[in-house]
Design an enzyme around this catalytic site. Structure first.
Site, short mmCIF file in Angstrom:
data_model
loop_
_atom_site.label_atom_id
_atom_site.label_comp_id
_atom_site.label_asym_id
_atom_site.label_seq_id
_atom_site.Cartn_x
_atom_site.Cartn_y
_atom_site.Cartn_z
N ASP A 10 0.87 -1.18 0.00
CA ASP A 10 0.00 0.00 0.00
C ASP A 10 0.90 1.22 0.00
OD1 ASP A 10 -2.39 1.59 0.27
OD2 ASP A 10 -1.88 1.86 2.38
N SER A 11 0.30 2.41 -0.15
CA SER A 11 1.09 3.64 -0.09
C SER A 11 1.60 3.92 1.33
CB SER A 11 0.24 4.81 -0.55
OG SER A 11 -0.90 4.93 0.27
N GLY A 43 -3.09 9.11 -3.74
CA GLY A 43 -4.44 9.41 -4.24
C GLY A 43 -4.63 10.73 -4.95
N CYS A 73 -4.66 -1.44 -1.73
CA CYS A 73 -4.72 -0.01 -1.97
C CYS A 73 -5.82 0.26 -2.99
CB CYS A 73 -3.38 0.47 -2.52
SG CYS A 73 -3.37 2.22 -2.95
N THR A 75 -6.54 2.96 -4.47
CA THR A 75 -6.09 3.83 -5.55
C THR A 75 -5.39 3.01 -6.64
OG1 THR A 75 -5.83 5.56 -3.91
CG2 THR A 75 -4.72 5.89 -6.02
N GLU A 151 -1.99 8.77 8.51
CA GLU A 151 -0.52 8.65 8.47
C GLU A 151 0.14 9.45 9.59
OE1 GLU A 151 1.60 6.79 6.48
OE2 GLU A 151 -0.16 5.79 5.64
N CYS A 185 -10.93 3.16 0.35
CA CYS A 185 -9.49 3.35 0.54
C CYS A 185 -9.14 2.55 1.78
CB CYS A 185 -9.19 4.83 0.76
SG CYS A 185 -7.54 5.15 1.42
N THR A 186 -8.05 1.79 1.70
CA THR A 186 -7.74 0.88 2.81
C THR A 186 -7.29 1.61 4.09
OG1 THR A 186 -5.55 0.56 1.83
CG2 THR A 186 -7.24 -1.12 1.37
N HIS A 187 -6.98 2.90 3.96
CA HIS A 187 -6.68 3.65 5.19
C HIS A 187 -7.94 3.89 6.03
CE1 HIS A 187 -2.79 4.69 3.40
NE2 HIS A 187 -2.45 5.34 4.50
N1 DGL Z 1 -4.65 3.15 1.12
C1 DGL Z 1 -4.64 3.86 -0.15
C2 DGL Z 1 -5.92 3.54 -0.89
O1 DGL Z 1 -6.52 2.54 -0.58
C3 DGL Z 1 -4.33 5.30 0.08
C4 DGL Z 1 -3.89 5.96 -1.16
C5 DGL Z 1 -3.14 7.24 -0.93
O2 DGL Z 1 -1.98 7.13 -0.55
O3 DGL Z 1 -3.68 8.31 -1.20
O4 DGL Z 1 -6.36 4.23 -1.76
#
Ligand code: DGL
Length: 270
Positions: A10-11, A43, A73, A75, A151, A185-187
């Site tokens: 993921d990011s 994103g 992720c 995105t 984050e 979004c997984t966050h």
């Molecule tokens: N967890 C990412 C997602 O699911 C976050 C993307 C981002 O870094 O903007 O989209």
């Protein structure tokens, strides 16, 4: 058979929502996780940049000889295209597994989708939802401040900054009467408590990380790739910036100490 890990990327911290569920449904599996904390957020970047990052992230995991790659992720899953053909191991993103569950969950056929600007701009969830059931009405909202909140460790529902931000983005969806909300979004599941409070307890939240972990289990089973060993799997975490903040939030979220298993790497080499 040689013991191989599941690769998850993921990011940043978001993919841990998939890892948390993998630890529950596949406790014997080893996991290699990469969080691209040096380049987060993805994103609000162009599709070409997101694709380039996704390919590098997957290549890094393949160097660890993983048996499956999970783009945890939203995105990447929405805009990077299907990486399957380039990897040589089973691959999944988060959109399809999440959509299948949302379609089964909604009763009033009004589904909300929240995600990063790139994800919402791609209409990936909306398109797939309506392919599965053309009667579903989809209400989309991007929430670009959610990833930086997570984050930076702003995750408590009692934090006024978290509450106000969530309220600002989600009030229109609540007013549209959705009974199901995709956390695309997984966050975002890391903000689950705040999101549930704002949406109300009648709205079912669909966690894209969690759904993808269930789906990955099915894929590994189908491919005969589940480990035969019974001892508990091992997790290794890699990040592209300093591990400090990642460790702190990851520990709160996963409920386990990961202090000595986070390593910083240079992702530009891959
Ligand atoms: N967890 C990412 C997602 O699911 C976050 C993307 C981002 O870094 O903007 O989209």
């Amino acid at each position: 058979m040689e013991r191989k890990a599941i690769g998850v990327f993921d990011s940043g911290l978001g993919g841990l929502t998939a890892v948390k569920q993998l630890l529950t449904v596949l406790p014997q599996e080893d996991i290699v996780y990469f969080g691209d904390t040096g380049r987060v957020p993805y994103g609000n970047r162009s599709n070409d940049t997101i694709k380039k990052y996704a390919v590098q992230d997957a290549r890094f995991l393949l160097k660890h000889n993983v048996k499956m790659v999970i783009a945890a992720c939203g995105t990447v899953s929405s805009v990077a295209g299907d990486l399957k053909d380039t990897l040589g191991v089973p691959y999944t993103g988060v959109v399809n597994p999440t959509v299948y569950t949302a379609v089964r969950t909604t009763k009033n056929k009004r589904v909300g989708v929240i995600g990063t600007s790139a994800t919402i701009g791609s209409h990936s969830y909306k398109t797939r939802l309506q392919e599965e059931d053309s009667e579903i009405k989809v209400y989309e909202q991007d929430c670009p401040l959610f990833v930086p909140l997570v984050e930076n460790g702003f995750i408590s529902k009692d934090d006024p900054i978290v509450h106000l931000t969530v309220e600002r983005y989600l009030a229109p969806l609540r007013e549209n009467g959705v009974d199901t909300l995709i956390l695309g979004c997984t966050h975002y599941p890391i903000l689950r408590d705040a999101i549930q409070e704002v949406m109300g307890s009648d709205v079912t939240l669909i966690d894209s990380g969690m759904e993808t972990a269930y789906y990955a289990k099915k894929v590994l089973k189908r491919e005969g790739l589940l480990t035969k060993e019974n001892d508990e799997g091992n997790c290794q975490f890699y990040v592209s910036d300093t591990p400090d903040n990642f460790e702190k939030v990851a520990e709160i979220f996963l409920g386990q100490n990961i202090e000595h298993s986070v390593t910083q790497i240079d992702i530009e080499r891959y």
